[in-house]
Design a protein around this motif. Structure first.
Motif, PDB file in Angstrom:
ATOM      1  N   MET A   1     135.979  28.075   7.895  1.00  0.00           N
ATOM      2  CA  MET A   1     136.658  27.536   9.059  1.00  0.00           C
ATOM      3  C   MET A   1     137.822  26.640   8.638  1.00  0.00           C
ATOM      4  O   MET A   1     138.898  26.721   9.205  1.00  0.00           O
ATOM      5  CB  MET A   1     135.650  26.772   9.910  1.00  0.00           C
ATOM      6  CG  MET A   1     136.242  26.160  11.137  1.00  0.00           C
ATOM      7  SD  MET A   1     136.649  27.431  12.318  1.00  0.00           S
ATOM      8  CE  MET A   1     137.131  26.450  13.667  1.00  0.00           C
ATOM      9  N   HIS A   2     137.610  25.777   7.641  1.00  0.00           N
ATOM     10  CA  HIS A   2     138.666  24.863   7.213  1.00  0.00           C
ATOM     11  C   HIS A   2     139.824  25.614   6.555  1.00  0.00           C
ATOM     12  O   HIS A   2     140.980  25.230   6.725  1.00  0.00           O
ATOM     13  CB  HIS A   2     138.107  23.816   6.251  1.00  0.00           C
ATOM     14  CG  HIS A   2     137.130  22.895   6.907  1.00  0.00           C
ATOM     15  ND1 HIS A   2     137.523  21.970   7.838  1.00  0.00           N
ATOM     16  CD2 HIS A   2     135.793  22.773   6.779  1.00  0.00           C
ATOM     17  CE1 HIS A   2     136.475  21.301   8.262  1.00  0.00           C
ATOM     18  NE2 HIS A   2     135.401  21.778   7.636  1.00  0.00           N
ATOM     19  N   ILE A   3     139.507  26.655   5.811  1.00  0.00           N
ATOM     20  CA  ILE A   3     140.560  27.452   5.172  1.00  0.00           C
ATOM     21  C   ILE A   3     141.411  28.135   6.240  1.00  0.00           C
ATOM     22  O   ILE A   3     142.639  28.194   6.135  1.00  0.00           O
ATOM     23  CB  ILE A   3     139.937  28.495   4.212  1.00  0.00           C
ATOM     24  CG1 ILE A   3     139.262  27.801   3.042  1.00  0.00           C
ATOM     25  CG2 ILE A   3     140.978  29.490   3.737  1.00  0.00           C
ATOM     26  CD1 ILE A   3     140.226  27.097   2.116  1.00  0.00           C
ATOM     27  N   THR A   4     140.773  28.628   7.291  1.00  0.00           N
ATOM     28  CA  THR A   4     141.504  29.294   8.359  1.00  0.00           C
ATOM     29  C   THR A   4     142.453  28.324   9.055  1.00  0.00           C
ATOM     30  O   THR A   4     143.613  28.667   9.330  1.00  0.00           O
ATOM     31  CB  THR A   4     140.521  29.878   9.383  1.00  0.00           C
ATOM     32  OG1 THR A   4     139.600  30.727   8.694  1.00  0.00           O
ATOM     33  CG2 THR A   4     141.244  30.665  10.439  1.00  0.00           C
ATOM     34  N   LEU A   5     141.997  27.125   9.345  1.00  0.00           N
ATOM     35  CA  LEU A   5     142.864  26.136   9.978  1.00  0.00           C
ATOM     36  C   LEU A   5     144.021  25.735   9.068  1.00  0.00           C
ATOM     37  O   LEU A   5     145.153  25.562   9.526  1.00  0.00           O
ATOM     38  CB  LEU A   5     142.052  24.910  10.375  1.00  0.00           C
ATOM     39  CG  LEU A   5     141.095  25.109  11.547  1.00  0.00           C
ATOM     40  CD1 LEU A   5     140.263  23.843  11.743  1.00  0.00           C
ATOM     41  CD2 LEU A   5     141.845  25.455  12.802  1.00  0.00           C
TER      42      LEU A   5
END
Length: 57
Positions: A1-5
């Motif tokens: 999730m953090h990589i996507t953001l």
């Protein structure tokens, strides 16, 4: 999730700032990030901003 953001942020920044600036420079050879030092409205704002930064520091 953090990589996507993080990837979304990087791509958005590139699409919103880097790409238009690069296109303007390539077409007109004008640096969009530098204000001129003349009597135009852009030059006066740049000089005032520079004076304000110098005075406040």
């Amino acid at each position: 999730m953090h990589i996507t953001l993080f990837l979304f942020y990087v791509l958005f920044f590139a699409a919103a700032f880097v790409w238009p600036t690069w296109r303007l420079w390539r077409r007109d050879r004008v640096n969009a990030l530098v204000l001129p030092r003349d009597d135009s409205p852009h030059g006066l704002v740049g000089n005032g901003f520079g004076w304000c930064c110098w005075r406040c520091s």
